[in-house]
Design an enzyme around this catalytic site. Structure first.
Site, PDB file in Angstrom:
ATOM      1  N   ASP A 158     -93.714 -27.014  27.275  1.00 62.81           N
ATOM      2  CA  ASP A 158     -92.761 -27.190  28.143  1.00 62.81           C
ATOM      3  C   ASP A 158     -93.027 -26.530  29.547  1.00 62.81           C
ATOM      4  O   ASP A 158     -94.122 -25.652  29.685  1.00 62.81           O
ATOM      5  CB  ASP A 158     -91.261 -26.701  27.882  1.00 62.81           C
ATOM      6  CG  ASP A 158     -91.125 -25.334  27.461  1.00 62.81           C
ATOM      7  OD1 ASP A 158     -91.985 -24.395  27.866  1.00 62.81           O
ATOM      8  OD2 ASP A 158     -90.479 -24.952  26.414  1.00 62.81           O
ATOM      9  N   ASP A 170     -91.961 -24.909  33.115  1.00 64.24           N
ATOM     10  CA  ASP A 170     -90.984 -23.965  33.858  1.00 64.24           C
ATOM     11  C   ASP A 170     -91.411 -24.132  35.417  1.00 64.24           C
ATOM     12  O   ASP A 170     -92.487 -23.787  35.676  1.00 64.24           O
ATOM     13  CB  ASP A 170     -90.929 -22.839  33.211  1.00 64.24           C
ATOM     14  CG  ASP A 170     -90.508 -22.680  31.816  1.00 64.24           C
ATOM     15  OD1 ASP A 170     -89.623 -23.671  31.405  1.00 64.24           O
ATOM     16  OD2 ASP A 170     -91.075 -21.878  31.003  1.00 64.24           O
ATOM     17  N   ASP A 201     -93.716 -10.516  32.132  1.00 67.16           N
ATOM     18  CA  ASP A 201     -94.167  -9.722  31.130  1.00 67.16           C
ATOM     19  C   ASP A 201     -95.583  -9.421  31.147  1.00 67.16           C
ATOM     20  O   ASP A 201     -96.202  -8.371  31.396  1.00 67.16           O
ATOM     21  CB  ASP A 201     -93.618 -10.052  29.704  1.00 67.16           C
ATOM     22  CG  ASP A 201     -93.954 -11.403  29.335  1.00 67.16           C
ATOM     23  OD1 ASP A 201     -94.398 -12.293  30.012  1.00 67.16           O
ATOM     24  OD2 ASP A 201     -93.383 -12.031  28.354  1.00 67.16           O
TER      25      ASP A 201
HETATM   26  P1  ATP Z   1     -94.299 -20.668  25.289  1.00 64.02           P
HETATM   27  O1  ATP Z   1     -95.526 -21.433  25.667  1.00 64.02           O
HETATM   28  O2  ATP Z   1     -94.287 -20.171  23.950  1.00 64.02           O
HETATM   29  O3  ATP Z   1     -93.092 -21.251  26.009  1.00 64.02           O
HETATM   30  P2  ATP Z   1     -94.114 -18.854  27.660  1.00 64.02           P
HETATM   31  O4  ATP Z   1     -94.854 -17.898  28.472  1.00 64.02           O
HETATM   32  O5  ATP Z   1     -93.539 -20.100  28.447  1.00 64.02           O
HETATM   33  O6  ATP Z   1     -94.500 -19.323  26.208  1.00 64.02           O
HETATM   34  P3  ATP Z   1     -91.011 -18.543  27.774  1.00 64.02           P
HETATM   35  O7  ATP Z   1     -90.535 -17.559  26.611  1.00 64.02           O
HETATM   36  O8  ATP Z   1     -90.907 -20.038  27.811  1.00 64.02           O
HETATM   37  O9  ATP Z   1     -92.795 -18.063  27.229  1.00 64.02           O
HETATM   38  O10 ATP Z   1     -90.788 -17.612  29.158  1.00 64.02           O
HETATM   39  C1  ATP Z   1     -91.323 -18.285  30.180  1.00 64.02           C
HETATM   40  C2  ATP Z   1     -92.001 -17.190  31.091  1.00 64.02           C
HETATM   41  O11 ATP Z   1     -90.932 -16.434  31.642  1.00 64.02           O
HETATM   42  C3  ATP Z   1     -92.711 -16.443  30.500  1.00 64.02           C
HETATM   43  O12 ATP Z   1     -94.189 -16.982  30.712  1.00 64.02           O
HETATM   44  C4  ATP Z   1     -92.905 -15.073  31.748  1.00 64.02           C
HETATM   45  O13 ATP Z   1     -93.578 -14.963  32.662  1.00 64.02           O
HETATM   46  C5  ATP Z   1     -91.455 -14.883  31.672  1.00 64.02           C
HETATM   47  N1  ATP Z   1     -90.675 -14.188  30.644  1.00 64.02           N
HETATM   48  C6  ATP Z   1     -90.003 -14.553  29.275  1.00 64.02           C
HETATM   49  N2  ATP Z   1     -89.605 -13.607  28.735  1.00 64.02           N
HETATM   50  C7  ATP Z   1     -89.796 -12.447  29.282  1.00 64.02           C
HETATM   51  C8  ATP Z   1     -89.524 -11.172  29.281  1.00 64.02           C
HETATM   52  N3  ATP Z   1     -88.545 -10.696  28.140  1.00 64.02           N
HETATM   53  N4  ATP Z   1     -89.828 -10.090  30.052  1.00 64.02           N
HETATM   54  C9  ATP Z   1     -90.463 -10.659  31.260  1.00 64.02           C
HETATM   55  N5  ATP Z   1     -90.987 -11.922  31.491  1.00 64.02           N
HETATM   56  C10 ATP Z   1     -90.579 -12.722  30.655  1.00 64.02           C
HETATM   57 MG    MG Z   2     -92.138 -21.876  27.839  1.00 64.03          MG
END
Ligand code: ATP
Ligand code: MG
Length: 423
Positions: free
Chosen positions: A60, A62, A140
């Site tokens: 997705d 963001d 993170d």
């Molecule tokens: P995926 O491809 O699995 O969705 P993602 O990196 O996009 O991985 P998400 O859970 O969708 O993971 O979170 C989006 C973004 O928000 C992350 O890339 C990170 O920058 C931030 N983020 C999410 N959760 C946390 C957290 N617990 N602490 C700090 N930053 C976070």
């Molecule tokens: Mg994501």
């Protein structure tokens, strides 16, 4: 902790890194464009930028912006604000949803504002808005803190994320202990990304795993259920399981599931395969697998002084209740688990009169898949599982035949009944 005073980003030409506008979801691009036209900053961020840089298709897209959720709400008719711990806007395009989050900053824990933390440093709410560079530092991992500006065709890197990405290294922004102290879920995320990306975890991330795992117990069970779904329903469940299996994380998340569980391994592989083939998956199925041993053990225990049917229902209830202390399993999924379990007995016994009804049960297919898995794991007779495979593939006359063959001497029974009625 992290106080980036006027940090400047390394700006890289995105084309040179093989990231182009055409790779971006048109709806996400639309959100960015509209926000920009309204005078706001707007960029793609997080997993989508990371995955694009790795040449993979993002799950997705963001968007991060300096517009507040209220601004976004006003700008997009089809949008709403969601989340309490972390307020963001969802912009809807048909069935697709683009998440738009406002730049936030990491504040000293004692500092006031709309950010709440417990005495041991756990963040409960995180709604202090900030600037773009502050937003980068509160994320993170370095590889999750990269921004892509599709109009300027630039990748913005405040934290050395590009270098880590190229080195296949998962590194916290800042001190691992402090970042895990703020949010122990980040350990689950580290393991999930390790499984998904095949990256190495930076030193320190798993140092106090026992302590971090214990602190997960303070996390709301609804959030842990979401995390559980992301871990095991994103197409790399087997990798995640292999990583958490020998760690205290397994014990905390699944207190009733042992390591080296063949049924669990098969189910994880099966789930990944289904996702790869675009077939539907449900957390209910995995929960039915993860809790199966516990369910069985409870049945044995309960049949000592209860009827078997009652024991089964109670065992299911107890096994699910125990797991629910950790993961807030939504009602529809625990119902699913219960149905799949209760149907196992019907599939095992093959009572002639029940076959048709079993075949048309809404959960038959899932229960059958579960039976197959049990037989593949050597936990159940393959002969009977094969019989269920066969009966689904036959036409209605053959089906009747198969059912008749099951019934022990049906004629004599019928005659006897008739005689009784006459007398
Ligand atoms: P995926 O491809 O699995 O969705 P993602 O990196 O996009 O991985 P998400 O859970 O969708 O993971 O979170 C989006 C973004 O928000 C992350 O890339 C990170 O920058 C931030 N983020 C999410 N959760 C946390 C957290 N617990 N602490 C700090 N930053 C976070
Ligand atoms: Mg994501």
């Amino acid at each position: 902790m992290l106080n980036p005073q006027s940090v400047t980003a390394t700006r890289l030409n995105s084309r040179r890194l093989n990231v182009t506008q055409e790779l971006v979801d048109p709806n996400a691009l639309d959100v960015v464009t509209k926000l920009k036209n309204a005078g706001f900053q707007a960029l793609l961020v997080g997993g989508c930028v990371r995955d694009l840089l790795l040449g993979a298709a993002p799950k997705d897209f963001d968007v991060a912006t300096d517009a507040t959720p209220e601004d976004v709400r006003r700008l997009f008719r089809r949008s709403r604000m969601v989340g309490r711990r972390f307020r963001i806007a969802h912009v809807r395009y048909g069935r697709d949803i683009i998440e738009v989050s406002t730049f936030r900053k990491s504040v000293d824990l004692e500092e006031a504002g709309d950010r709440k933390a417990t005495p041991d440093g756990l963040i409960l709410r995180d709604n202090v808005y900030g600037t773009l560079d502050e937003d980068a530092f509160r994320r993170d991992f370095t590889v999750n803190a990269l921004y892509y500006d599709p109009h300027e065709e630039e990748i913005l890197d405040f934290v050395g994320g590009i270098e880590d990405l190229q080195a296949h290294r998962l590194r916290f922004i800042g001190e691992p202990r402090a970042r895990l102290q703020e949010d122990p879920v980040r350990l689950l995320r580290a393991m999930r990304f390790q499984a998904k990306l095949g990256f190495d975890l930076d030193a320190g991330i798993t140092d106090d795993a026992e302590l971090t795992a214990a602190r997960l117990m303070d996390i709301p069970s609804a959030r842990l259920f979401d995390e559980f779904s992301k871990m095991f329903l994103s197409g790399y469940a087997m990798n995640v399981w292999k990583i958490i299996e020998p760690t205290p994380i397994r014990n905390v998340l699944f207190p009733a599931t042992s390591a080296d569980n063949r049924l669990v391994h098969l189910a994880m592989q099966n789930t990944d395969q289904r996702i790869a083939e675009g077939r539907p998956v449900t957390p209910g199925f995995l929960l039915a697998v993860l809790l199966w041993d516990d369910y069985q053990a409870r049945i044995s225990e309960l049949t000592r002084n209860k009827k078997i049917n009652e024991a089964r229902l109670l065992a299911a209830h107890e096994a699910l209740a125990k797991q629910r202390h950790v993961l807030a399993i939504p009602r529809r999924f625990s119902q699913f688990v219960n149905d799949v379990w209760q149907l196992q007995e019907r599939l095992e016994t093959r009572r002639a009169r029940q076959i048709q009804r079993t075949l048309s049960h809404p959960r038959f297919r899932a229960a059958y898949d579960f039976l197959l898995l049990r037989s593949q794991a050597g936990l159940f007779e393959t002969r009977i599982a094969d019989w269920w495979t066969e009966i689904q593939e036959t036409d209605s006359t053959q089906r009747e035949q198969m059912i008749t063959e099951l019934a022990p001497e049906p004629r004599r029974k019928r005659r006897r009944r008739r005689q009784r009625r006459q007398s």
